[in-house]
Design a protein around this motif. Sequence first.
Motif, mmCIF file in Angstrom:
data_model
loop_
_atom_site.group_PDB
_atom_site.id
_atom_site.type_symbol
_atom_site.label_atom_id
_atom_site.label_comp_id
_atom_site.label_asym_id
_atom_site.label_seq_id
_atom_site.Cartn_x
_atom_site.Cartn_y
_atom_site.Cartn_z
ATOM 1 N N THR A 166 -3.076 -16.429 -0.549
ATOM 2 C CA THR A 166 -2.828 -14.797 0.204
ATOM 3 C C THR A 166 -1.596 -14.998 1.298
ATOM 4 O O THR A 166 -1.602 -16.286 1.737
ATOM 5 C CB THR A 166 -4.056 -14.487 0.606
ATOM 6 O OG1 THR A 166 -4.756 -15.630 1.449
ATOM 7 C CG2 THR A 166 -4.903 -14.172 -0.397
ATOM 8 N N GLU A 217 -1.077 -6.536 -4.437
ATOM 9 C CA GLU A 217 -1.012 -7.766 -3.526
ATOM 10 C C GLU A 217 0.185 -8.234 -3.068
ATOM 11 O O GLU A 217 1.278 -8.429 -3.861
ATOM 12 C CB GLU A 217 -2.141 -8.781 -3.885
ATOM 13 C CG GLU A 217 -3.267 -8.260 -4.434
ATOM 14 C CD GLU A 217 -4.402 -9.575 -4.901
ATOM 15 O OE1 GLU A 217 -5.373 -9.587 -4.262
ATOM 16 O OE2 GLU A 217 -3.793 -9.953 -5.810
ATOM 17 N N LYS A 267 2.099 -11.760 -2.053
ATOM 18 C CA LYS A 267 1.970 -12.968 -2.356
ATOM 19 C C LYS A 267 3.076 -13.922 -1.963
ATOM 20 O O LYS A 267 4.381 -13.509 -1.899
ATOM 21 C CB LYS A 267 1.828 -13.097 -4.103
ATOM 22 C CG LYS A 267 0.765 -12.490 -4.710
ATOM 23 C CD LYS A 267 -0.494 -13.129 -4.111
ATOM 24 C CE LYS A 267 -1.787 -12.479 -4.818
ATOM 25 N NZ LYS A 267 -2.893 -13.092 -4.430
#
Length: 237
Positions: free
Chosen positions: A235, A217, A219
């Motif tokens: 997010t 992900e 970040k």
Amino acid sequence: MKAPLVKIHRLGFGIKGLDEMLSGGLIEGTVSAIIGAYGTGKTNFAQYFIWEGLKQGQNALYITLEERTSRILNYMENKGWDVSAFLDTSFTIVNLDPSDFNLAINSVKNELPTLIKKTGAHRVVIDPISLFEDLFHDDATRRREMMRFLESIRDLNCTSLLISEADKTNSFISKYNLIEYLSDTVILLKYARGSDSTDVHLAIEVVKMRMSQHSREVKPFEIHQDSVIVYTEATVF
């Protein structure tokens, strides 16, 4: 009968969110790269990596091809770190001048491995590796010499972190689009803009990590005078 799992030793940055993304830290004995455009905090992360090692009693070596030693020390001391207590014992800073081609090539290729052995460095930073890559005038030579150099570093039982400039036209790759293929772990620092294009944030991504699971992900993170905060629960736009 299944063979017992081999325990993986990791070296953290001391930055909670980032270490979480790396499943605890960089794998011991590997070569990693931080890639980013100017102002994304590459050197900040490298200095945290060094400082965390010093606090744990590990020897550290910082190779700078860009900044004077005094400036590196000032940056670290401004964070509230007493790095002077480790100088000439467990912490070594070496400034190499990349302007002389032959001298710089020989220093990095031949003298650096010897220096790593001499200092017993567990953690090694080269900041920035891009200036070393600049010394080669064609892609084939650059790739060959970089492969040889990184393999020689891997043989020295240290964990290395290479700081690399991002390409000017594509911030998702390094200047020569090479170091990300040769490194075991690649951390990308970049700018992220909101939908209205007025707010600019910093974002971090672990693009690659051999031999380990890692977060995929993107970040957001912030750099403060005395800390770096990676928001793993948030997010990016």
